[in-house]
Structures are given as structure tokens and as C-alpha cells.
Design a protein around this motif. Structure first.
Motif, PDB file in Angstrom:
ATOM      1  N   MET A   1      -7.710   2.946   8.705  1.00  0.00           N
ATOM      2  CA  MET A   1      -6.638   4.089   8.097  1.00  0.00           C
ATOM      3  C   MET A   1      -6.818   5.103   9.660  1.00  0.00           C
ATOM      4  SD  MET A   1      -6.937   4.546   4.228  1.00  0.00           S
ATOM      5  CE  MET A   1      -5.270   5.325   4.332  1.00  0.00           C
TER       6      MET A   1
ATOM      7  N   ARG B   1      -3.342  -3.375   8.102  1.00  0.00           N
ATOM      8  CA  ARG B   1      -4.091  -4.395   7.754  1.00  0.00           C
ATOM      9  C   ARG B   1      -3.767  -5.511   8.907  1.00  0.00           C
ATOM     10  NH1 ARG B   1      -2.763  -8.437   2.691  1.00  0.00           N
ATOM     11  NH2 ARG B   1      -4.290  -9.999   3.144  1.00  0.00           N
TER      12      ARG B   1
ATOM     13  N   VAL C   1       0.937  -1.215   0.022  1.00  0.00           N
ATOM     14  CA  VAL C   1       0.118  -0.094  -0.024  1.00  0.00           C
ATOM     15  C   VAL C   1       0.887   1.319  -0.035  1.00  0.00           C
ATOM     16  CG1 VAL C   1      -1.850   1.470   1.308  1.00  0.00           C
ATOM     17  CG2 VAL C   1      -1.780  -1.185   1.239  1.00  0.00           C
TER      18      VAL C   1
ATOM     19  N   ILE D   1      -6.884  -3.111   3.335  1.00  0.00           N
ATOM     20  CA  ILE D   1      -6.749  -2.478   4.722  1.00  0.00           C
ATOM     21  C   ILE D   1      -7.915  -2.374   5.450  1.00  0.00           C
ATOM     22  CG2 ILE D   1      -6.454  -0.151   5.207  1.00  0.00           C
ATOM     23  CD1 ILE D   1      -4.026  -1.345   4.049  1.00  0.00           C
TER      24      ILE D   1
ATOM     25  N   ALA E   1      -4.343   6.882  -1.067  1.00  0.00           N
ATOM     26  CA  ALA E   1      -3.878   5.396  -0.785  1.00  0.00           C
ATOM     27  C   ALA E   1      -4.002   4.696  -2.267  1.00  0.00           C
ATOM     28  CB  ALA E   1      -5.017   4.714   0.207  1.00  0.00           C
ATOM     29  N   SER E   2      -3.019   3.861  -2.520  1.00  0.00           N
ATOM     30  CA  SER E   2      -2.971   3.274  -3.662  1.00  0.00           C
ATOM     31  C   SER E   2      -2.492   2.039  -3.612  1.00  0.00           C
ATOM     32  CB  SER E   2      -2.105   4.071  -4.837  1.00  0.00           C
ATOM     33  OG  SER E   2      -1.015   4.178  -4.297  1.00  0.00           O
TER      34      SER E   2
ATOM     35  N   ALA F   1      -1.863   3.042   7.263  1.00  0.00           N
ATOM     36  CA  ALA F   1      -2.932   2.217   6.917  1.00  0.00           C
ATOM     37  C   ALA F   1      -2.617   0.785   7.584  1.00  0.00           C
ATOM     38  CB  ALA F   1      -2.962   1.997   5.372  1.00  0.00           C
TER      39      ALA F   1
ATOM     40  N   ASN G   1     -14.344   6.852  -0.250  1.00  0.00           N
ATOM     41  CA  ASN G   1     -13.939   5.627  -0.829  1.00  0.00           C
ATOM     42  C   ASN G   1     -13.668   5.755  -2.181  1.00  0.00           C
ATOM     43  OD1 ASN G   1     -13.798   4.433   1.746  1.00  0.00           O
ATOM     44  ND2 ASN G   1     -16.199   4.001   1.506  1.00  0.00           N
TER      45      ASN G   1
ATOM     46  N   ASN H   1     -10.196   7.143  -2.688  1.00  0.00           N
ATOM     47  CA  ASN H   1      -9.276   6.214  -1.917  1.00  0.00           C
ATOM     48  C   ASN H   1      -8.476   7.380  -1.114  1.00  0.00           C
ATOM     49  OD1 ASN H   1     -10.056   3.727  -3.039  1.00  0.00           O
ATOM     50  ND2 ASN H   1      -8.711   4.011  -4.818  1.00  0.00           N
TER      51      ASN H   1
ATOM     52  N   ILE I   1      -5.198  -1.672  -1.607  1.00  0.00           N
ATOM     53  CA  ILE I   1      -6.191  -0.938  -0.630  1.00  0.00           C
ATOM     54  C   ILE I   1      -7.203  -1.730  -0.096  1.00  0.00           C
ATOM     55  CG2 ILE I   1      -5.415   1.486  -1.314  1.00  0.00           C
ATOM     56  CD1 ILE I   1      -7.908   1.552  -2.841  1.00  0.00           C
TER      57      ILE I   1
ATOM     58  N   LEU J   1       0.822   5.357   0.492  1.00  0.00           N
ATOM     59  CA  LEU J   1       0.383   6.560   1.121  1.00  0.00           C
ATOM     60  C   LEU J   1       1.139   7.763   0.822  1.00  0.00           C
ATOM     61  CD1 LEU J   1      -0.398   4.765   4.518  1.00  0.00           C
ATOM     62  CD2 LEU J   1      -2.019   4.926   2.670  1.00  0.00           C
TER      63      LEU J   1
END
Length: 120
Positions: A34, A99, A2, A31, A24-25, A97, A73, A76, A28, A4
Motif C-alpha cells: 500500500m 496486488r 478493493v 494486497i 481499505a475494504s 493498493a 492492520n 485496515n 484486502i 480505498l
């Protein structure tokens, strides 16, 4: 992975407002949470605000009622709207971010940080 990218930091007078953005890319979809953290000189990094996938939010006591975390959303992007800023809000702000894996393991991704300075 991810990625940011933060933007929106700068110099603001006490009592002023500022909005931080975090785009974010990458992966994602993985995730869960955040958030925004900050680190002032000589201090440890601390959580400022976080938002989960369902949209629940959490704030540090020091910023409750002054800061608002939100997300778009479709873009992102996560935002941190900061109002009634105080000199003690001065810090480098980092987008985070997280996870979570089954079993409790957490993997964190960080942005490069953006400086926020509150001073007259």
C-alpha cells in the motif's frame, strides 16, 4: 475488489503538518503493498511512500525525513504523516493498493484522491 477511501487533506501553512488516512475494504487479504502517490497540476503522478505487508517502507527522496507512512492492520488503515510541509508538496494525494500475481502482473486500486495545499 478493493475499495480505498482517503481523508485528511486540506490547507496548511509552510512548515506545518498534516496526516492523511486511507481506509481499505474488500479483498484486502490479497494486497501486497500500500502506498501514497501524488499528482501536482501539469505533472505526472509520482510515488510518495509505500509500505509492504512485512512492514518495509520506501520513500521518495523529496519527502525523506519529513513524511512517515504507517498502517494499523486492525483498522485496515494506512496513514501518511506529513511534517515540515513545503509549497511544492501541494498536490492531490492518492492512496494506492497493489496486488502482485505470479509472473509479475500487478493490479492497482486507487482512492478518489484528497487535495493537500501548502500555502501561506
Amino acid at each position: 475488489q478493493v475499495q480505498l477511501v482517503e481523508s485528511g487533506g486540506g490547507l496548511v501553512q509552510p512548515g506545518g503538518s498534516l496526516r492523511l488516512s486511507c481506509a481499505a475494504s474488500g479483498s484486502i487479504f490479497s494486497i501486497n503493498v500500500m502506498g501514497w502517490y501524488r499528482q501536482a497540476p501539469g505533472k505526472e503522478r509520482e510515488l510518495v511512500a509505500a509500505i509492504t505487508n512485512p512492514g518495509s517502507t520506501n520513500y521518495a527522496d523529496s519527502v525523506k525525513g519529513r513524511f512517515t507512512i504507517s498502517r494499523d492492520n486492525a483498522k485496515n488503515t494506512v496513514y501518511l504523516q506529513m511534517s515540515s510541509l513545503k509549497p511544492e508538496d501541494t498536490a492531490v494525494y492518492y492512496c494506492n493498493a497493489a496486488r502482485y500475481y505470479i509472473g509479475g502482473t500487478r493490479v492497482d486500486y486507487w482512492g478518489q484522491g484528497t487535495q493537500v495545499t501548502v500555502s501561506s
